[in-house]
Design an enzyme around this catalytic site. Structure first.
Site, short mmCIF file in Angstrom:
data_model
loop_
_atom_site.label_atom_id
_atom_site.label_comp_id
_atom_site.label_asym_id
_atom_site.label_seq_id
_atom_site.Cartn_x
_atom_site.Cartn_y
_atom_site.Cartn_z
N LYS A 405 0.80 -1.23 0.00
CA LYS A 405 0.00 0.00 0.00
C LYS A 405 0.83 1.28 0.00
O LYS A 405 0.28 2.37 -0.21
CB LYS A 405 -0.91 0.01 1.24
CG LYS A 405 -0.14 -0.01 2.55
CD LYS A 405 -1.06 -0.05 3.76
CE LYS A 405 -0.24 -0.06 5.06
NZ LYS A 405 -1.10 -0.08 6.24
N LYS A 447 -6.99 5.67 -3.98
CA LYS A 447 -5.87 5.90 -4.90
C LYS A 447 -6.05 5.15 -6.22
O LYS A 447 -5.30 5.38 -7.16
CB LYS A 447 -4.56 5.52 -4.22
CG LYS A 447 -4.21 6.45 -3.06
CD LYS A 447 -3.04 5.95 -2.27
CE LYS A 447 -2.75 6.90 -1.10
NZ LYS A 447 -3.88 7.01 -0.16
N GLY A 487 -3.68 5.71 11.88
CA GLY A 487 -3.01 4.80 12.80
C GLY A 487 -2.55 3.50 12.19
O GLY A 487 -1.96 2.68 12.89
N VAL A 492 0.75 8.10 7.99
CA VAL A 492 1.31 9.40 8.34
C VAL A 492 1.34 9.65 9.85
O VAL A 492 2.29 10.25 10.36
CB VAL A 492 0.52 10.52 7.60
CG1 VAL A 492 -0.92 10.59 8.06
CG2 VAL A 492 1.19 11.85 7.77
#
Length: 677
Positions: A405, A447, A487, A492
């Site tokens: 991912k 995405k 999380g 990020v």
């Protein structure tokens, strides 16, 4: 005189303490003998009350003796048959009070009936006794039996208050709803936990100046500062699992401005299947500040769908996969197969699920199924290994969460993205069709919409494969798209936390970059709902709410960590990474969207009509290109398969000329592609 007073007071305290201690340690066998004595005297007491104390003993002794034996038999039979002597009275509540009331009401009805019938039996006739005797006897029994039981509960509360003569952490609970009340109740029952609830804060004006479990509701959240000051509060606990993130943010800002320690209960998505407990309290997280209104998931339908089925979860050790395992386990499937490539992560979730199953077995209300947990270390890229898994397990439902991912990593390692995300999905679908698996749900991503990177493009191809399998089989095989998950490993938020812990700086790629976010439990609940709602050959898309600026996320995390932005911890901008977009998109041109029964889910109703006729040919070529580590051919093939795919070749600036040259030669050499096109 003072000495005698002190001695008497000390002696009284010792006697009272001994009595309270003995009362707290009463067991059901002790209650049984106490009840036996009470049942023997309540008919006589009832008769004395009925006759206002004037009791001609000789006139009533025979009848009252028969009534006593009759009433005693009825009560003991009822109480024993309905498990009255298996209750734990130390924590008696309204449920136990209702239980006592119903049993005694039943006893009164039976006693009154027997009292009436006995008048027609010569040796049992009790004609001299008043007809109201069974009712008065029942009333006395309720008062004495209930009083004895609830005196234990009262002593329990009193003894706990006495143990808090030396207060621990004085706590202000924000939220006087069911979660806050449950939290205070556990604090009062277990003072050894170190929390002393002093007051409630609640925004509902109807609760102001009301006492709940002896704790006052002193005002709304704008009174927090004054309450903390005047009541010497050490800690503020936010007990509002379903409130929006904006409210949490306001409360945290108020507390941080005055240096008040703040904790919270998890959001409703996290405690959906768990009771509110003190050990649920944790520090405020970024997930709490971004919390939206609760997703109304029809848990009953999901539970009915999964109960008794064999469920296979790929990527079971990952962030989404492990949460799928937890929530599916609560739905009582017959068996859960944990399939993953990382042995440590699969082992960890297996251990966690086994504890959940043990708790289910101990539950007195356990239903028919307690899941059997199986684990298998396997790579979905190896079809022979999967064949063995399916032959052995024969699943009814597949949740496919295994995927690479990370956008920048996959941009630099495109063969891995193809072999895992595309070929792995293709292998799973072939096995599902071969073994006639009724349901297949693939976790996709936003995405995949107008992708600019290999990871998103590979997931778009995987969606096409799912839709193609659904068309071939007519079975409910679906893909579910959603955005970033707060999380999840490598995302990020954990990255920013590590940078903050290291003293900074926090690195953000661009000041305007935005992303859609969901919490892991929220995303999984919607995936499970999609599994029930999805029909054959559909892409379901989650309503992600409003996008969040990554720089705002970084600033909130710095503040939550107790630092000031650009003073203690600096934020620096590093530029967009390979394949990264400023704004994620949710809609593809040409796709048609319609609502489902669930307001957070949309269906792409024409998704199955967007499958290219040459899908299998190109996927085979993609596989060969990946095995040759031919990145340029992979990019070219993805462009042919996904018209909206706009790759950024700038990531390979050092070999850009070679890239164009190789892509051109591939076009010329692969005649099979020309024939297909």
């Amino acid at each position: 005189m003072n000495f005698l007073t002190f001695t008497f007071h000390s002696l009284w305290q010792k006697v009272a303490s001994m009595f309270l201690n003995k009362l707290l340690h009463l067991r059901n066998r002790h209650f049984f003998f106490c009840d036996l004595i009470l049942f023997l005297i309540t008919p006589l007491l009832a008769l004395i009350l009925r006759l206002d104390g004037a009791l001609p003993l000789k006139e009533y002794i025979s009848d009252i003796g028969i009534a006593t034996i009759l009433f005693l038999t009825v009560k003991l039979t009822l109480f024993w048959s309905f498990g009255f002597y298996t209750r734990y009275w130390r924590y008696a509540s309204i449920e136990e009070l209702t239980y006592i009331t119903m049993l005694i009401l039943a006893a009164v009805i039976i006693q009154d009936l027997l009292f009436y019938i006995s008048n027609y039996i010569p040796h049992l006739a009790m004609g001299k006794l008043p007809q109201s005797l069974p009712f008065i006897d029942g009333l006395l029994t309720f008062i004495l039996i209930g009083g004895l039981r609830f005196s234990v509960r009262s002593v329990e509360r009193t003894s706990h208050k006495q143990t808090i003569l030396n207060p621990h952490e004085r706590v202000l609970v924000v939220g006087a709803g069911s979660a806050g009340v449950s939290l205070v109740q556990e604090m009062q029952i277990n003072p050894q936990l170190g929390f002393y609830p002093v007051a409630f804060i609640d925004d509902d004006p109807q609760k102001f100046n009301v006492n709940i479990r002896g704790i006052p509701v002193v005002g709304d959240r704008y009174y927090i500062t004054d309450v903390v000051k005047y009541l010497q509060i050490h800690k503020v606990i936010i007990a509002m699992p379903s409130v929006a993130g904006q409210v949490i943010r306001e409360i945290v800002d108020i507390c941080q401005a005055h240096g008040i320690q703040t904790s919270t209960l998890p959001g409703i998505h996290e405690i959906l299947n768990s009771p509110v407990r003190v050990d649920s309290i944790r520090d405020v997280r970024i997930e709490d500040l971004l919390r939206r209104e609760p997703v109304q998931t029809d848990i009953q339908i999901v539970a009915q769908f999964l109960e008794g089925k064999k469920v296979l979860i790929t990527g079971a050790g990952g962030s989404i996969g492990s949460e799928l395992c937890r929530q599916i386990c609560q739905c009582r499937p017959a068996e859960i197969m944990l399939l993953g490539h990382g042995e440590n992560s699969v082992f960890n979730i297996q251990q966690e699920l086994e504890k959940i199953v043990e708790a289910m077995k101990e539950d007195g209300n356990a239903q028919q199924y307690t899941p059997w947990i199986s684990s298998l270390i396997a790579d979905i890229r190896f079809k022979e290994r999967l064949d063995h898994v399916f032959e052995r397990f024969q699943p009814h439902v597949i949740f496919h969460a295994a995927a690479h991912k990370h956008v920048p990593l996959m941009e630099l390692n495109s063969p891995e993205a193809i072999t895992n995300n595309v070929i792995g999905t293709k292998n799973l679908l072939e096995m599902a069709l071969r073994y006639d698996v009724p349901h297949f749900v693939m976790i996709s991503t936003d995405k995949a919409v107008n992708p600019t990177n290999v990871m998103g493009a590979s997931k778009r191809v995987a969606e096409m494969l799912v839709l193609q399998a659904a068309r071939q089989s007519g079975k409910p095989y679906v893909a579910v798209r959603f955005g970033n998950v707060l999380g999840s490993r490598g995302s990020v938020v954990p990255t920013f936390k590590k940078q903050i812990a290291a003293g900074g700086p926090v690195k953000v790629t661009h000041p305007d970059i935005c992303r859609y976010f969901m919490t892991i439990p929220e995303a999984v609940q919607l995936v499970l709902q999609a599994a029930v709602l999805g029909r054959s050959g559909e892409v379901l898309m989650m309503n992600m709410g409003k996008p969040v600026k990554i720089v705002d996320l970084a600033q909130e995390l710095i503040r939550l960590s107790g630092y000031e932005v650009n003073k203690d911890i600096e934020i620096v901008f590093t530029g967009l990474r390979p394949g990264e977009k400023l704004f994620e998109e949710l809609f593809i041109e040409g796709e048609e969207y319609e609502p489902t029964q669930h307001k957070k889910l949309l269906i792409v109703k024409n998704s199955s009509r967007t499958i290219p006729v040459n899908l299998n040919f190109i996927v085979d070529d993609l596989q060969r290109a990946a095995y040759r580590n031919d990145r340029n051919s992979i990019i070219f093939l993805l462009e042919q398969l996904i018209p909206e795919y706009k790759p950024k070749y700038s990531i390979a600036e050092t070999n850009s000329l070679d890239s164009k040259k190789n892509a051109s030669s591939y076009r010329a050499e692969n005649f099979s592609l020309k024939e297909v096109y």
